[in-house]
Design a protein around this motif. Structure first.
Motif, PDB file in Angstrom:
ATOM      1  N   SER A  76       0.825  -1.202   0.000  1.00 46.59           N
ATOM      2  CA  SER A  76       0.000   0.000   0.000  1.00 46.59           C
ATOM      3  C   SER A  76       0.863   1.257   0.000  1.00 46.59           C
ATOM      4  CB  SER A  76      -0.926  -0.006   1.214  1.00 46.59           C
ATOM      5  OG  SER A  76      -1.719   1.157   1.245  1.00 46.59           O
ATOM      6  N   LEU A  77       1.945   1.241   0.754  1.00 47.41           N
ATOM      7  CA  LEU A  77       2.844   2.399   0.780  1.00 47.41           C
ATOM      8  C   LEU A  77       3.439   2.655  -0.595  1.00 47.41           C
ATOM      9  CD1 LEU A  77       4.337   4.597   2.367  1.00 47.41           C
ATOM     10  CD2 LEU A  77       6.056   2.875   2.992  1.00 47.41           C
ATOM     11  N   MET A  78       3.873   1.589  -1.277  1.00 47.49           N
ATOM     12  CA  MET A  78       4.430   1.748  -2.622  1.00 47.49           C
ATOM     13  C   MET A  78       3.380   2.304  -3.591  1.00 47.49           C
ATOM     14  SD  MET A  78       7.576   0.899  -2.333  1.00 47.49           S
ATOM     15  CE  MET A  78       7.456   1.640  -0.711  1.00 47.49           C
ATOM     16  N   VAL A  79       2.156   1.813  -3.464  1.00 38.90           N
ATOM     17  CA  VAL A  79       1.079   2.279  -4.339  1.00 38.90           C
ATOM     18  C   VAL A  79       0.766   3.747  -4.064  1.00 38.90           C
ATOM     19  CG1 VAL A  79      -1.383   2.019  -4.855  1.00 38.90           C
ATOM     20  CG2 VAL A  79       0.076  -0.003  -4.692  1.00 38.90           C
ATOM     21  N   HIS A  80       0.773   4.141  -2.794  1.00 37.99           N
ATOM     22  CA  HIS A  80       0.528   5.550  -2.451  1.00 37.99           C
ATOM     23  C   HIS A  80       1.568   6.461  -3.095  1.00 37.99           C
ATOM     24  CE1 HIS A  80      -2.443   4.255   0.490  1.00 37.99           C
ATOM     25  NE2 HIS A  80      -2.679   5.496   0.821  1.00 37.99           N
ATOM     26  N   ILE A  81       2.829   6.087  -2.989  1.00 37.36           N
ATOM     27  CA  ILE A  81       3.900   6.914  -3.568  1.00 37.36           C
ATOM     28  C   ILE A  81       3.765   6.969  -5.086  1.00 37.36           C
ATOM     29  CG2 ILE A  81       6.398   7.117  -3.867  1.00 37.36           C
ATOM     30  CD1 ILE A  81       6.681   5.745  -1.106  1.00 37.36           C
ATOM     31  N   THR A  87      -4.790   2.470 -12.549  1.00 33.08           N
ATOM     32  CA  THR A  87      -3.804   1.406 -12.351  1.00 33.08           C
ATOM     33  C   THR A  87      -3.368   1.233 -10.897  1.00 33.08           C
ATOM     34  OG1 THR A  87      -3.009   1.596 -14.617  1.00 33.08           O
ATOM     35  CG2 THR A  87      -1.510   0.606 -13.031  1.00 33.08           C
ATOM     36  N   PRO A  88      -3.154   2.298 -10.114  1.00 31.50           N
ATOM     37  CA  PRO A  88      -2.746   2.064  -8.721  1.00 31.50           C
ATOM     38  C   PRO A  88      -3.731   1.204  -7.940  1.00 31.50           C
ATOM     39  CG  PRO A  88      -2.378   4.355  -9.304  1.00 31.50           C
ATOM     40  CD  PRO A  88      -3.118   3.743 -10.448  1.00 31.50           C
ATOM     41  N   VAL A 122       9.171   9.284  -9.163  1.00 29.68           N
ATOM     42  CA  VAL A 122       8.102   8.941  -8.228  1.00 29.68           C
ATOM     43  C   VAL A 122       7.356   7.686  -8.689  1.00 29.68           C
ATOM     44  CG1 VAL A 122       6.242  10.295  -9.295  1.00 29.68           C
ATOM     45  CG2 VAL A 122       6.298   9.989  -6.802  1.00 29.68           C
ATOM     46  N   VAL A 123       7.483   7.345  -9.973  1.00 28.08           N
ATOM     47  CA  VAL A 123       6.891   6.120 -10.520  1.00 28.08           C
ATOM     48  C   VAL A 123       7.903   4.976 -10.515  1.00 28.08           C
ATOM     49  CG1 VAL A 123       5.928   5.056 -12.613  1.00 28.08           C
ATOM     50  CG2 VAL A 123       5.204   7.356 -11.931  1.00 28.08           C
ATOM     51  N   THR A 124       9.116   5.244 -10.977  1.00 24.37           N
ATOM     52  CA  THR A 124      10.119   4.169 -11.064  1.00 24.37           C
ATOM     53  C   THR A 124      10.679   3.788  -9.699  1.00 24.37           C
ATOM     54  OG1 THR A 124      11.839   5.839 -11.504  1.00 24.37           O
ATOM     55  CG2 THR A 124      10.782   4.788 -13.416  1.00 24.37           C
ATOM     56  N   GLY A 125      10.633   4.716  -8.726  1.00 23.20           N
ATOM     57  CA  GLY A 125      11.128   4.396  -7.382  1.00 23.20           C
ATOM     58  C   GLY A 125      10.397   3.217  -6.758  1.00 23.20           C
ATOM     59  N   PRO A 126       9.055   3.257  -6.694  1.00 22.60           N
ATOM     60  CA  PRO A 126       8.330   2.093  -6.176  1.00 22.60           C
ATOM     61  C   PRO A 126       8.573   0.818  -6.981  1.00 22.60           C
ATOM     62  CG  PRO A 126       6.904   4.021  -6.171  1.00 22.60           C
ATOM     63  CD  PRO A 126       8.156   4.424  -6.886  1.00 22.60           C
ATOM     64  N   LEU A 127       8.788   0.959  -8.297  1.00 20.68           N
ATOM     65  CA  LEU A 127       9.092  -0.220  -9.101  1.00 20.68           C
ATOM     66  C   LEU A 127      10.377  -0.888  -8.622  1.00 20.68           C
ATOM     67  CD1 LEU A 127       8.298   0.978 -12.756  1.00 20.68           C
ATOM     68  CD2 LEU A 127       6.881  -0.418 -11.265  1.00 20.68           C
ATOM     69  N   LEU A 128      11.402  -0.090  -8.399  1.00 19.51           N
ATOM     70  CA  LEU A 128      12.679  -0.641  -7.944  1.00 19.51           C
ATOM     71  C   LEU A 128      12.569  -1.219  -6.537  1.00 19.51           C
ATOM     72  CD1 LEU A 128      15.018   2.180  -9.332  1.00 19.51           C
ATOM     73  CD2 LEU A 128      14.816  -0.164 -10.196  1.00 19.51           C
ATOM     74  N   LEU A 129      11.811  -0.554  -5.670  1.00 23.29           N
ATOM     75  CA  LEU A 129      11.654  -1.049  -4.306  1.00 23.29           C
ATOM     76  C   LEU A 129      10.867  -2.361  -4.275  1.00 23.29           C
ATOM     77  CD1 LEU A 129      10.922   2.298  -2.399  1.00 23.29           C
ATOM     78  CD2 LEU A 129      12.987   0.892  -2.255  1.00 23.29           C
ATOM     79  N   LEU A 130       9.897  -2.517  -5.170  1.00 24.22           N
ATOM     80  CA  LEU A 130       9.147  -3.767  -5.242  1.00 24.22           C
ATOM     81  C   LEU A 130       9.948  -4.870  -5.928  1.00 24.22           C
ATOM     82  CD1 LEU A 130       5.624  -2.369  -6.166  1.00 24.22           C
ATOM     83  CD2 LEU A 130       6.156  -3.693  -4.120  1.00 24.22           C
ATOM     84  N   ALA A 131      10.877  -4.490  -6.793  1.00 22.03           N
ATOM     85  CA  ALA A 131      11.698  -5.488  -7.486  1.00 22.03           C
ATOM     86  C   ALA A 131      12.619  -6.229  -6.521  1.00 22.03           C
ATOM     87  CB  ALA A 131      12.518  -4.819  -8.587  1.00 22.03           C
ATOM     88  N   VAL A 132      13.062  -5.542  -5.475  1.00 24.80           N
ATOM     89  CA  VAL A 132      14.000  -6.165  -4.521  1.00 24.80           C
ATOM     90  C   VAL A 132      13.364  -7.376  -3.832  1.00 24.80           C
ATOM     91  CG1 VAL A 132      15.343  -5.807  -2.431  1.00 24.80           C
ATOM     92  CG2 VAL A 132      15.312  -4.037  -4.202  1.00 24.80           C
ATOM     93  N   PRO A 133      12.201  -7.247  -3.167  1.00 23.82           N
ATOM     94  CA  PRO A 133      11.611  -8.447  -2.565  1.00 23.82           C
ATOM     95  C   PRO A 133      11.141  -9.464  -3.597  1.00 23.82           C
ATOM     96  CG  PRO A 133      10.118  -6.577  -2.341  1.00 23.82           C
ATOM     97  CD  PRO A 133      11.415  -6.034  -2.836  1.00 23.82           C
ATOM     98  N   SER A 134      10.824  -9.025  -4.810  1.00 25.15           N
ATOM     99  CA  SER A 134      10.423  -9.977  -5.848  1.00 25.15           C
ATOM    100  C   SER A 134      11.554 -10.942  -6.182  1.00 25.15           C
ATOM    101  CB  SER A 134       9.983  -9.233  -7.116  1.00 25.15           C
ATOM    102  OG  SER A 134       8.854  -8.429  -6.873  1.00 25.15           O
ATOM    103  N   VAL A 135      12.779 -10.501  -5.966  1.00 31.64           N
ATOM    104  CA  VAL A 135      13.944 -11.353  -6.205  1.00 31.64           C
ATOM    105  C   VAL A 135      14.372 -12.066  -4.929  1.00 31.64           C
ATOM    106  CG1 VAL A 135      16.356 -11.408  -6.949  1.00 31.64           C
ATOM    107  CG2 VAL A 135      14.747  -9.848  -8.057  1.00 31.64           C
TER     108      VAL A 135
END
Length: 659
Positions: A104-109, A263-264, A475-488
């Motif tokens: 939810s935090l990533m989606v908010h950002i 999309t969010p 502000v869009v790519t930041g959450p993408l990168l933060l979500l990519a870390v746990p995805s790996v």
């Protein structure tokens, strides 16, 4: 434990405070204030969830009491029935809290960038923060009533969010569809809760679970002369509620249409909140489901059908968000299969890993949509990796996690579910194992199809869109990168404690005869060994086959898909019509209900109420008045004659009564 209570209370209420401030603050806080206060609220909730997790784990490591079950206040008491508002904080709860609040935090950002120019900016932030609050109320509940409050809360706010762009007819249709389909499931859930109350006399989880073994021989007579196992009835009714919320066949029809929302919210609904509520419900109710193999078989069969047949529909979708939506349906089927074979820990493990990589894929799709000025047709994309390298990289990471490439987060949870299905002795397990294995190939095919059509091959982007094509803002790519870390990374360290250790403790209940993960645990020698072994298993080769097929059809021989569509036109038509579920829903159920409503309106309202009762009474009075008017002649002898007749009639009545 008082500290833990206050921490959890703060975690639950912080998003609510943000939602109220953004929703009612209006001009006082402005657009910037709306996203600041809601993001701050969810960030506080995430931080407090982390603290609650640390408190629980430290207490558990010290060998102390690590389950908090407390009532905050009594909401209702009637005789022996007491209904309270309270918390049940255990390993299952804090796991869900962490997943919900982080995603939810990533989606908010991310929303700051995606909804930047939308006139409903403040309203949207208020809704998604309220959504988070409702989900937290659901997962922290220690009784059925509070759980149902959160359950209905996420349903209500999802209705508001799916129809957020209310100027679009398709959005209004989609949110009504979601609302009504979920009401069908909610009816089953309400009946299940009512059955629990009738059998146990309490709505508290602890009391219900403690009495569950005593209900094994209890029966209910739903139809005259036919006895049903009380526990089976309760579990099936509760699962019907889970079927609607977690979009299982045939109550799945609302979820693809929910892509009409921004999309969010697609990411929030499909990743960590609404659709996972049903999975959480069955896991929480494991002490009940374990006592009914009939209910487990029902859950297993529904999950297997959803995992395979909904995945097949992703092969014919051209809308980038709908491909990811059907992927969600399929993965929810995998989680439900895990529940059906009593691998509850594997279901929750996959719920957690899926939340990260599915949110990542949705937000990556949103980044593409931003870059192409809200174009969603994959046939009008191609070669975007040159212009949007961060989005392309994160989409690849999310895809590899989704298809279960060894080492990525999705691999550990998905392979465990496949192995658990193979180890189960339930009658439906054979079909379920085939379905989840075949689903690996299907998932890989539609996932790499999306990657190749969107990011690789020749560009099919409109000339005007191509001139302004560039990577999305930070502000869009930041959450993408933060979500990519746990995805790996999140799969490897968690597989041992979650699946083969004592991570969940007493939160999940599995009978010895249903312990499908036990055999897998005997051969588990660490995450690295598990990943290396994955390269030699059928799921890996099926995944490669799907990726190779997608590469041939959409990179090397792009003319072949049209040929296949022509030669297998009937199959393609069935897939495009979504197995006619939507048609049946719209024609039989929606059309039938409209027809019944129209009949009741014509007969009940127009004919009986308006025609007979209201207008009929008026006509009767009018006719009576017209008849009486005729005797008003104005002649005195007419009135004297009428008085004599009346007096004679009165005397006659008195005489008749007297004698």
């Amino acid at each position: 434990m008082q500290t833990l209570t206050l921490v959890c209370l703060g975690a639950v209420l912080a998003p609510l405070v943000g939602a109220v401030a953004a929703g009612l603050g209006g001009r006082l806080i402005g657009r910037t204030g709306a996203h600041v206060v809601t993001i701050l609220g969810v960030a506080v909730s995430f931080a407090l969830s982390c603290y609650a997790f640390a408190l629980l784990m430290s207490a558990k490591a010290a060998g102390g009491e690590y389950v908090l079950n407390t009532d905050l206040y009594t909401w209702l008491q009637s005789g022996a029935l007491k209904v309270s508002i309270g918390f049940l904080i255990d390993e299952l709860t804090v796991t869900m809290m962490l997943v919900v609040t982080f995603v939810s935090l990533m989606v908010h950002i991310y929303t700051i960038g995606y909804m930047h120019d939308d006139p409903g900016y403040q309203r949207f932030f208020s809704y998604i923060s309220l959504f988070t609050f409702a989900m937290l109320m659901l997962v922290t509940a220690n009784n059925f009533l509070q759980l149902f409050f959160g359950w209905e809360g996420v349903g209500l706010v999802s209705y508001l969010l799916i129809g957020f762009w209310y100027q679009k007819d398709t959005a209004i249709f989609a949110n009504l569809k979601a609302f009504l389909v979920n009401r069908v499931g909610d009816l089953g859930m309400i009946l299940g809760i009512a059955a629990v109350l009738a059998l146990v006399g309490s709505l508290d989880f602890d009391a219900v679970f403690a009495k569950a073994p005593q209900l094994v021989g209890e029966t209910l007579q739903i139809l005259p002369g036919r006895e049903w196992s009380a526990l089976t009835v309760v579990c099936v009714l509760l699962f019907i509620g889970a079927m609607a919320k977690s979009a299982q066949v045939p109550l799945h029809v609302w979820l693809p249409d929910s892509m009409e929302g921004p999309t969010p919210i697609s990411a929030l609904i499909h990743a960590a909140t609404m659709v996972t509520a049903g999975i959480f419900l069955v896991a929480r109710m494991s002490p009940l489901f374990e006592l009914s193999e009939t209910a487990l078989n029902f859950v297993l069969f529904i999950g297997a059908v959803t995992a395979l047949f909904m995945g097949l529909l992703g092969l014919v979708q051209t809308d980038i968000k709908r491909v990811v939506a059907y992927s969600t349906l399929s993965q929810l089927g995998y989680m439900t299969v895990a529940l059906g074979v009593s691998a509850y820990s594997a279901a929750i493990f996959h719920l957690g890993t899926h939340a990260f990589f599915k949110a990542l894929l949705f937000l990556a799709a949103g980044s593409v949509i931003i870059g192409l000025h809200h174009e969603q047709d994959m046939r009008k994309m191609g070669g975007l990796w040159k212009h949007m390298p961060i989005t392309a990289l994160t989409a690849w990471i999310g895809t590899l996690a989704l298809v279960g490439f060894p080492g990525f987060a999705g691999f550990f949870s998905k392979d465990a579910i496949i192995e658990a299905a193979a180890a189960s002795s339930l009658p439906a397990a054979g079909f379920a194992h085939f379905a989840v294995l075949a689903g690996v190939f299907v998932t890989s095919l539609y996932s790499f199809r999306l990657l190749f059509l969107v990011f690789h091959g020749r560009s099919r982007v409109d000339h005007h869109a191509a001139e302004h094509l560039h990577e999305s803002p930070a502000v869009v790519t930041g959450p993408l990168l933060l979500l990519a870390v746990p995805s790996v990374l999140i799969g490897a360290p968690l597989i041992a404690p979650m699946l083969f250790g004592d991570y969940f403790g007493s939160a999940l209940h599995v009978l010895p005869q249903h312990a499908t993960l036990l055999e897998l645990g005997e051969h588990f020698h660490g995450a690295l060994s598990f990943a290396l072994h994955g390269f030699m298993t059928p799921p890996f080769w099926l995944m490669l086959a799907g990726a190779g097929t997608a590469a041939v059809f959409y990179l090397l021989r792009p003319q072949w898909p049209a040929t296949v569509r022509h030669r297998f036109s009937l199959v393609h038509h069935i897939f495009e019509r979504k197995y006619y579920f939507d048609d049946v829903n719209q024609t039989v159920f929606a059309g039938g209900l409209r027809g019944i409503g129209s009949l009741l309106w014509r007969v009940g309202d127009v004919a009986l109420i308006d025609g007979l009762a209201v207008n009929g009474t008026a006509r009767t009075v009018g006719r009576l008045a017209a008849a009486l008017r005729r005797i008003q002649t104005g002649y005195l002898y007419h009135y004297a004659f009428a008085m004599i007749i009346g007096l004679a009639a009165l005397l006659g009545m008195i005489w008749y009564v007297s004698f």
